[in-house]
Scaffold this motif. Structure first.
Motif, mmCIF file in Angstrom:
data_model
loop_
_atom_site.group_PDB
_atom_site.id
_atom_site.type_symbol
_atom_site.label_atom_id
_atom_site.label_comp_id
_atom_site.label_asym_id
_atom_site.label_seq_id
_atom_site.Cartn_x
_atom_site.Cartn_y
_atom_site.Cartn_z
ATOM 1 N N TYR A 1 23.046 0.781 106.902
ATOM 2 C CA TYR A 1 22.110 -0.208 106.352
ATOM 3 C C TYR A 1 22.701 -1.616 106.371
ATOM 4 O O TYR A 1 21.976 -2.596 106.231
ATOM 5 N N GLY B 1 22.554 -1.592 100.236
ATOM 6 C CA GLY B 1 22.652 -0.719 101.388
ATOM 7 C C GLY B 1 24.083 -0.567 101.830
ATOM 8 O O GLY B 1 24.827 -1.550 101.893
ATOM 9 N N ALA C 1 14.868 0.126 105.688
ATOM 10 C CA ALA C 1 15.281 -1.099 104.999
ATOM 11 C C ALA C 1 14.075 -1.988 104.724
ATOM 12 O O ALA C 1 13.946 -2.578 103.631
ATOM 13 N N HIS D 1 16.861 3.200 110.415
ATOM 14 C CA HIS D 1 17.481 2.491 109.298
ATOM 15 C C HIS D 1 16.803 1.137 109.074
ATOM 16 O O HIS D 1 16.615 0.703 107.931
#
Length: 245
Positions: free
Chosen positions: A242, A238, A225, A221
């Protein structure tokens, strides 16, 4: 009877192929495939290469004992793993590999085409990654004795899955819905698709949690990101995992 192992960017499958006799005027060859799929979960770099050798070894078991393995040319580590397990390895890609098109194009809306000698194939799914998928399918079809004309017709006639690069116009906005069973590989591909379309418009990205990543979840993640932040999207939202990334 031949056995073909197929490795696609999101799914590895082991297929049992058996030619079927049909009128020559209709088809030059057809394969009936009995497929066992194994999902790939641990993509971490921009090229979607495996960083965990244990995962690669586990998933490469799809090639055990097969006569022909079809692998993506853009991911040579998969071909190398297949070399140790399959009788023959055929690589397929867009610009490299044993099987590749004469030329290919991607339009601003993400729609791609492949030129295969006398056949032009228009992918029903958007994005360069789906053109690579189509070349893997072409490589498998040729291995089964299926002509490019028949294979291209089949690919173009496939129904588009819901929430897989689904394209919808809402007023002045274009919605690209690629939320089906998100994983690092498919999410990177969706980010690349968003990067390539409509640069004159504001681009908004909404990212949701990727499931079944185990101990690699936080790292995956975080990496996605970071990829989103450098993608050029003006707004990024997000949710779920996230939030921590």
């Amino acid at each position: 009877t031949s056995t073909i192992g197929i490795w696609m960017p999101t799914v590895g499958v082991k297929a049992q192929a058996r030619p079927i006799a049909v009128p020559r005027a209709e088809y030059s060859g057809v394969c009936r495939l009995r497929i066992r799929g194994t999902t790939r979960r641990n993509f971490t770099s921009r090229a979607n290469r495996f960083q965990n050798p244990d995962v690669l070894r586990e998933e490469a078991a799809a090639f055990d004992g097969v006569r022909i393995a079809v692998t993506p040319a853009a991911q040579p580590e998969i071909g190398e793993a297949a070399q140790q397990r399959a009788g023959e390895v055929i690589t397929a890609g867009l610009d490299e590999g044993d099987v590749k098109p004469d030329s290919w194009t991607i339009q601003p809306d993400g729609v791609g085409t492949l030129d295969l000698k006398s056949v032009r194939l228009r992918s029903p799914l958007r994005g360069i990654h789906n053109l690579r998928n189509a070349m893997l399918a072409i490589a498998v079809a040729r291995s089964c004795g299926v002509s490019d004309e028949v294979a291209a017709a089949g690919i173009q006639a496939m129904p588009v899955p819901r929430m897989r690069t689904a394209w919808e116009i809402i007023g002045k906005a274009t919605l690209i819905n690629d939320a089906y069973n998100a994983n690092p590989g498919s999410t990177r591909a969706a980010i690349e698709l968003l990067e390539s379309v409509a640069p004159e418009k504001q681009r908004v990205m909404v990212l949701g949690t990727m499931r079944e990543l185990g101990d690699a979840s936080d790292r995956c993640h975080d990496e996605i990101a970071r990829a989103a932040l450098v993608s050029g999207a003006e707004v990024i939202a997000g949710v779920g995992e996230y939030v921590k990334a």
